[in-house]
Each structure stands twice: as C-alpha cells, then as structure tokens.
Design a protein around this motif. Sequence first.
Motif, PDB file in Angstrom:
ATOM      1  N   ALA A 144      22.975 -21.874 -26.411  1.00  0.00           N
ATOM      2  CA  ALA A 144      22.317 -20.582 -26.620  1.00  0.00           C
ATOM      3  C   ALA A 144      21.950 -19.912 -25.298  1.00  0.00           C
ATOM      4  CB  ALA A 144      21.068 -20.767 -27.471  1.00  0.00           C
ATOM      5  N   THR A 145      21.742 -20.711 -24.261  1.00  0.00           N
ATOM      6  CA  THR A 145      21.416 -20.140 -22.950  1.00  0.00           C
ATOM      7  C   THR A 145      22.577 -19.317 -22.420  1.00  0.00           C
ATOM      8  OG1 THR A 145      19.885 -21.934 -22.402  1.00  0.00           O
ATOM      9  CG2 THR A 145      20.836 -20.712 -20.563  1.00  0.00           C
ATOM     10  N   ILE A 146      23.797 -19.831 -22.562  1.00  0.00           N
ATOM     11  CA  ILE A 146      24.986 -19.085 -22.140  1.00  0.00           C
ATOM     12  C   ILE A 146      25.126 -17.808 -22.961  1.00  0.00           C
ATOM     13  CG2 ILE A 146      27.500 -19.173 -21.900  1.00  0.00           C
ATOM     14  CD1 ILE A 146      27.219 -22.215 -21.597  1.00  0.00           C
ATOM     15  N   LEU A 147      24.902 -17.932 -24.262  1.00  0.00           N
ATOM     16  CA  LEU A 147      24.993 -16.772 -25.147  1.00  0.00           C
ATOM     17  C   LEU A 147      23.934 -15.729 -24.804  1.00  0.00           C
ATOM     18  CD1 LEU A 147      26.416 -15.565 -27.613  1.00  0.00           C
ATOM     19  CD2 LEU A 147      24.783 -16.789 -29.065  1.00  0.00           C
ATOM     20  N   ALA A 150      25.078 -13.927 -21.580  1.00  0.00           N
ATOM     21  CA  ALA A 150      26.250 -13.100 -21.877  1.00  0.00           C
ATOM     22  C   ALA A 150      25.866 -11.887 -22.726  1.00  0.00           C
ATOM     23  CB  ALA A 150      27.308 -13.932 -22.595  1.00  0.00           C
ATOM     24  N   GLY A 151      24.990 -12.110 -23.697  1.00  0.00           N
ATOM     25  CA  GLY A 151      24.537 -11.013 -24.540  1.00  0.00           C
ATOM     26  C   GLY A 151      23.769  -9.964 -23.756  1.00  0.00           C
ATOM     27  N   TYR A 152      22.970 -10.411 -22.788  1.00  0.00           N
ATOM     28  CA  TYR A 152      22.220  -9.477 -21.954  1.00  0.00           C
ATOM     29  C   TYR A 152      23.169  -8.629 -21.109  1.00  0.00           C
ATOM     30  CZ  TYR A 152      18.986  -7.735 -18.392  1.00  0.00           C
ATOM     31  OH  TYR A 152      18.270  -6.928 -17.533  1.00  0.00           O
ATOM     32  N   LEU A 156      23.658  -4.559 -21.374  1.00  0.00           N
ATOM     33  CA  LEU A 156      23.484  -3.601 -20.281  1.00  0.00           C
ATOM     34  C   LEU A 156      24.679  -2.655 -20.174  1.00  0.00           C
ATOM     35  CD1 LEU A 156      21.878  -5.612 -17.322  1.00  0.00           C
ATOM     36  CD2 LEU A 156      20.778  -4.066 -18.958  1.00  0.00           C
ATOM     37  N   ARG A 157      25.862  -3.193 -20.441  1.00  0.00           N
ATOM     38  CA  ARG A 157      27.050  -2.330 -20.423  1.00  0.00           C
ATOM     39  C   ARG A 157      26.955  -1.283 -21.531  1.00  0.00           C
ATOM     40  NH1 ARG A 157      33.429  -4.241 -20.965  1.00  0.00           N
ATOM     41  NH2 ARG A 157      34.290  -2.123 -21.000  1.00  0.00           N
ATOM     42  N   VAL A 158      26.502  -1.695 -22.703  1.00  0.00           N
ATOM     43  CA  VAL A 158      26.337  -0.748 -23.810  1.00  0.00           C
ATOM     44  C   VAL A 158      25.303   0.315 -23.458  1.00  0.00           C
ATOM     45  CG1 VAL A 158      25.594  -0.496 -26.208  1.00  0.00           C
ATOM     46  CG2 VAL A 158      27.063  -2.415 -25.555  1.00  0.00           C
ATOM     47  N   VAL A 159      24.183  -0.117 -22.836  1.00  0.00           N
ATOM     48  CA  VAL A 159      23.138   0.831 -22.431  1.00  0.00           C
ATOM     49  C   VAL A 159      23.695   1.840 -21.448  1.00  0.00           C
ATOM     50  CG1 VAL A 159      20.950   1.061 -21.197  1.00  0.00           C
ATOM     51  CG2 VAL A 159      21.241  -0.768 -22.872  1.00  0.00           C
ATOM     52  N   ASN A 160      24.464   1.369 -20.472  1.00  0.00           N
ATOM     53  CA  ASN A 160      25.051   2.268 -19.485  1.00  0.00           C
ATOM     54  C   ASN A 160      26.032   3.242 -20.139  1.00  0.00           C
ATOM     55  OD1 ASN A 160      25.589   2.966 -16.558  1.00  0.00           O
ATOM     56  ND2 ASN A 160      27.642   2.389 -17.208  1.00  0.00           N
TER      57      ASN A 160
END
Length: 344
Positions: A144-147, A150-152, A156-160
């Motif tokens: 879950a740490t990797i996820l 990666a999700g963050y 951020l790309r979606v926010v941009n």
Amino acid sequence: MSFIAELGLGGNLALFALIAAVIAVVGTRLTHIADDLADRTGLGEAVAGAVLLGAATSLSGIVVSVTAALKGQPELAMSNALGGIAVQTVFLAVADVVYQRANLEHAAASTANLAQSALLICLLSLLLVVPYVPEYTLLGVHPATILLFAGYAFGLRVVNDTQQLRMWAPRKTGETREETPEDDALAKPLLPLWLGFIVLAALLGLSGFVLETVASRLGEQTGLGATAVGVVLTAICTSLPELVTSVAAVRRGALQLAVGGIIGGNAFDCLFAGAADLAYRDGSIYHAIPDQTLLWMALSLLMTGVLLLGLIRREKKGLGNIGFESATIAVLYAAGIGLSVAAA
C-alpha cells in the motif's frame, strides 16, 4: 538530545512553545516566497500552494512521524500524521474567519483546489482500507505504501491538468478574487527565491526533529499517551505553518494560495504514513495503529468531504460571516478531540 530527557514538565513545555514560535515565524516568511514563486514560475497560487507550500510546511511533521517510526512508536507516528490533517482543515476555517469580505471558499474559487480535495479523499480512503487487508510486506514495506506514493504522483498530474486545460471554470461573482501576477514578483530573480525557500523549509524539518523528542517526553510526563500527544500536541505544533501561512496569504490577498496550501498540505501529509512505513522495521505500520487513530482517519475523511461540498456550493455568507463548511469542520474537530481525550 539527552538533555531533553533531563528536563522537567515545565522545561519541556517551554521548549515545545519555543519550537512552535520558530515554526510560526519561518512559516510566515515562506508564504511570501511561495506567493512570489507562484507568479514567477507561472504555476499559479492553487498549484504552488498545493505542491510547494503544502510540502514545505509539512516537513516538520514528516520528520516527527519518520523519527517516531524508526524508534518503534507507530502510534505517535500515525497519530501525528493524521491528526495534522484534521487540525489543518480547521485552520482553513480560521482563515475563513480572518477573511471578512465573504466566505473564503467562495472567493477563492479554483478547479485545482476541487481536484486536490478529491485526491485527498482518495488517499485518506486508501489509508482507512489498508488495515483491513492482509499484513503482507516486502522487505518490511507494505504494498500500500507504493500505491500511496504512486496515487499521489498521478493525482498531482490530474490537478495540474485541471488547472491547465480548464475543462471546468468557476462562475465569477463580485466577491471572486481573480489571480493576477504581481509586477514586483515577476521582476525577482528565481535563484534567490528558490534558495530562500529551501533554507526555510530545512528549518521547518529541523524543528520537527527536535519536536519529536519533546513530544515523546511530554507523553510520558503527562500520561496522555502517544496517540493523544500525537493528535493534540505534535499535530497542532507541526501544523502551525499551515495556520500562519494561510492567514498570511489571506491578508496578502493570495486566497487560492491559502486554500491550496491547506488542502495540498493535507494530501502531502498522507505520505507521512508511507514514509513511516518505510522507516518502521517491525512489519506493516498500518496494522500497528490503534482504533483511536483509525477514528481520526475517518474524521479527516468526513471533514474533507464537508470542505469539498463547501468549495462546490460556494456560499457567499454564512453564520458569523463564514461558510457552513467551516462551522461544521470546527464542530467535528472538537468532537474528535473530546473522544481522544476521553479514551486516553
């Protein structure tokens, strides 16, 4: 820092207050630099608040969580991270009180902040689900740490994209504050701005390192326990930059920076859990946290949902000149504090 262990309760409280003052002063200066960087780099206030200001003001908190995890204190590590998300959301309500012209969420209309709120809800939901999945680790790290990281990054790309593509746009009213780059900021050279930003961010991180030791000692001296200390003391202290920067941004007229800094800082704080899991060597840190911390995960998720409703509704005026979301968030946080202290 063995001298901290020798201090009495009064001495540790005084040191705690001193660290809080340092964090507040540094945070104020960071606001001005972040606002100038938003104009100078073309990122815009909402994105600069979410990425630059949000990450920098969270450094002291992430140091507390990682250091606690390294010492085998998962309760303090996780309660500090998730307690910080809740109190920082309350600080947005404080900034709403400071801004007298209208409800802050109405005036600081930004699709980037809407997207950032949705990202925060996704990250919090992931953290809430993980304790109920199998306790499997690879080299001591839960998948879950990797996820989470990666999700963050994807978020951020979606926010941009939301900011750049402008597929949605808020309706402008007489109280909507439009972002306009300042001529003074555009004339400033980038290198000194970045250097100043990095130095101040490093000071916040150092303050967090000292704060973790003080908080652990206070937990022993007061008998509150690691979770209560993490939620009530360290989370509030390490979140002071968010309070200071939000109020300073509002007074400066950088409303989107104020809102983006809080929401972006909260999203970045979710990474505290992943960083703490990397530092924690006794298995999955997600499966070592108490029910009281799970309560704060759920409460932070609820508060963020209320905030998102407020950002969408954009109420101009409300009770006490704040929006319904600010009043509701304050009540939810007070209820959470009461439950935590009662369970300690």
